[in-house]
Design a protein around this motif. Sequence first.
Motif, PDB file in Angstrom:
ATOM      1  N   TRP A 229       0.788  -1.171  -0.110  1.00 63.68           N
ATOM      2  CA  TRP A 229       0.098  -0.214  -0.159  1.00 63.68           C
ATOM      3  C   TRP A 229       0.693   1.315  -0.140  1.00 63.68           C
ATOM      4  O   TRP A 229       0.201   2.259  -0.616  1.00 63.68           O
TER       5      TRP A 229
ATOM      6  N   VAL B  56       2.036   1.975  -3.520  1.00 69.25           N
ATOM      7  CA  VAL B  56       0.748   2.214  -4.336  1.00 69.25           C
ATOM      8  C   VAL B  56       0.396   3.948  -3.959  1.00 69.25           C
ATOM      9  O   VAL B  56       0.039   4.549  -4.788  1.00 69.25           O
TER      10      VAL B  56
ATOM     11  N   LYS C 257       0.705   6.523  -6.969  1.00 70.19           N
ATOM     12  CA  LYS C 257      -0.761   7.405  -7.428  1.00 70.19           C
ATOM     13  C   LYS C 257      -0.524   8.895  -6.919  1.00 70.19           C
ATOM     14  O   LYS C 257      -1.607   9.824  -7.152  1.00 70.19           O
TER      15      LYS C 257
ATOM     16  N   VAL D 247      -0.838   9.840  -3.897  1.00 70.71           N
ATOM     17  CA  VAL D 247      -1.888  10.094  -2.998  1.00 70.71           C
ATOM     18  C   VAL D 247      -1.360  10.865  -1.560  1.00 70.71           C
ATOM     19  O   VAL D 247      -0.380  10.060  -1.084  1.00 70.71           O
TER      20      VAL D 247
ATOM     21  N   SER E 104      -9.197   9.700  -2.087  1.00 70.12           N
ATOM     22  CA  SER E 104      -8.277   8.862  -2.763  1.00 70.12           C
ATOM     23  C   SER E 104      -7.722   7.489  -1.838  1.00 70.12           C
ATOM     24  O   SER E 104      -7.571   6.460  -2.392  1.00 70.12           O
TER      25      SER E 104
ATOM     26  N   LYS F 204     -10.404   5.096  -1.810  1.00 70.22           N
ATOM     27  CA  LYS F 204     -10.494   4.207  -3.025  1.00 70.22           C
ATOM     28  C   LYS F 204      -9.367   3.345  -3.312  1.00 70.22           C
ATOM     29  O   LYS F 204      -9.448   2.253  -3.872  1.00 70.22           O
ATOM     30  N   TYR F 205      -8.111   3.919  -3.308  1.00 70.05           N
ATOM     31  CA  TYR F 205      -6.981   3.250  -4.005  1.00 70.05           C
ATOM     32  C   TYR F 205      -6.148   2.626  -3.028  1.00 70.05           C
ATOM     33  O   TYR F 205      -5.230   1.900  -3.221  1.00 70.05           O
ATOM     34  N   ILE F 206      -6.281   2.984  -1.736  1.00 70.07           N
ATOM     35  CA  ILE F 206      -5.469   2.350  -0.897  1.00 70.07           C
ATOM     36  C   ILE F 206      -6.214   1.107   0.011  1.00 70.07           C
ATOM     37  O   ILE F 206      -6.306  -0.045  -0.017  1.00 70.07           O
TER      38      ILE F 206
ATOM     39  N   ASP G 190      -8.295  -0.754  -3.250  1.00 75.47           N
ATOM     40  CA  ASP G 190      -7.604  -1.685  -3.998  1.00 75.47           C
ATOM     41  C   ASP G 190      -6.915  -2.940  -3.294  1.00 75.47           C
ATOM     42  O   ASP G 190      -6.538  -3.761  -3.766  1.00 75.47           O
ATOM     43  N   ASN G 191      -6.570  -2.547  -1.972  1.00 71.02           N
ATOM     44  CA  ASN G 191      -6.225  -3.642  -1.104  1.00 71.02           C
ATOM     45  C   ASN G 191      -7.192  -4.851  -0.898  1.00 71.02           C
ATOM     46  O   ASN G 191      -6.651  -5.813  -0.682  1.00 71.02           O
TER      47      ASN G 191
ATOM     48  N   HIS H 272     -16.859   2.471  -6.941  1.00 73.48           N
ATOM     49  CA  HIS H 272     -15.195   1.977  -7.451  1.00 73.48           C
ATOM     50  C   HIS H 272     -15.294   0.381  -6.375  1.00 73.48           C
ATOM     51  O   HIS H 272     -14.668  -0.516  -6.988  1.00 73.48           O
ATOM     52  N   TYR H 273     -15.730   0.229  -5.198  1.00 69.10           N
ATOM     53  CA  TYR H 273     -15.830  -0.792  -4.514  1.00 69.10           C
ATOM     54  C   TYR H 273     -16.593  -1.945  -5.285  1.00 69.10           C
ATOM     55  O   TYR H 273     -16.438  -3.045  -5.267  1.00 69.10           O
TER      56      TYR H 273
END
Length: 459
Positions: A64, A67, A71, A73, A81, A84-86, A89-90, A196-197
């Motif tokens: 993470w 990532v 990104k 972030v 963000s 969403k992305y940490i 995406d995990n 997103h999820y």
Amino acid sequence: MSGPPEKPILVATAFDASGHVSGLAQISAHLIKKGYKVYFITGPNTKSMVERTGAFFVENPFPWEEVMAAKGVGKYHDNASIIKYIFGDNTLTAHRVLKETLERVHKDHPGREVVILHEAFSGALGPFEYGAPLPEGYSTLPKAINFHTSVYHGPNGSVPPFGAGGLPYDPTPDNLALWQSMYDAMAPAMADITNHYNDLYKTLGATRPMPGPFLDNILGLGNLTVLATSPSLEYPPCALNPKLRFIGGLPLKPIDQGFGYPSWWPTITANAALPVHSPDKKKVVFVTQGTVHRNYKELILPTIAAFADRTDIIVVATLGARGAELDFRSGTSMTTTTAPANTFIVDYFPYDAVLPYADAFVSNAGYGGFMHGVMNGVPMVLAGAVADKADVCARAEHAGIAVGLRAQEPGEEALRAAVDKVLGEPAFKERALQLQKENQEMDALGKIESIIEELVGKV
């Protein structure tokens, strides 16, 4: 004659950061001593914390921090963000590892009941809740306890919106209308996160979308959601959620017998030993920036500067990382390049070693640190405006245990006034002791064990 029934196997999973892991790690250590076997899924950053409990460590390799950097972030200033992305995406990795671990447990312990201990931001459980295929060997998903490590996120306008700057809880008709309008205004951003999820869950085999905003849904995962605090430290509507259980704050952990106290520590203990009304007795102000977000110009340096000329106060500052150092050359009104005479600084110090000696606790409102203050019965000054910090400030102030500054950089004058207020008004200490007693008597670790037995039908 048969012996007592075997205890269920526990599979814990948490996001790989100390604030997300430490609570479940403490719970796991207690349950292991009670005879439970625990498989604990998290990442390499917190592996040693997990292994010290006696749990079997299972790695979630999601990188993470890489990532985050890739990104661009910001670590605390872009909540959407990060979610969403940490955390989001995990989910792909966390869910896969949980599924594989459950299958492994089934093979290694056939016929044994299993209970999942799920930290709310782990990401592992959600896809199962929305139709992702069960692990091999299971006809139903094991019972799951969802463990949340921060403030409760209200599902509607009955409480101020999470992330809205820590608005005070004052449910007048006008405020209720304002809060609902703020929820409505936040809906598009929340929908983007939820979508997103849902896309992630769909790739994992989910057959239906989550029905509402992500932040509401994560506190509805599993059979029930546990908050390691007391109802007095949350807003009243939160207690109406039938899936929510307050268990009280986790108890203080004993200080390691091998811990090396700094050379100046006898000054603190000698001060504590003085009679209450002794003219030589000083008030002790403990200040920390936490262990993750360590920008010392925001809180530690201005707190030291605010009391640099005070002979009635001792300031103890911990920098939150072994080997860390403090640079006095900028960021405050001080002209010195060394600590003032009334200030002691240490790179790393367990909160529970110093808080019993503190008259006021100044922190950046991380939830874990806040609950350490509660469990030690210490009134607080809390400052912070990112992540969940302003919301922690608001709840602490509502409970009467703290002055909540709700600012990332409150400045010397605000800190001096807030600390003097906490030290000068006995109601803060009285309330701190009430809340300490309330949380201790709830017996958090005992309640967790009772909940497990309830879920598997042993009570």
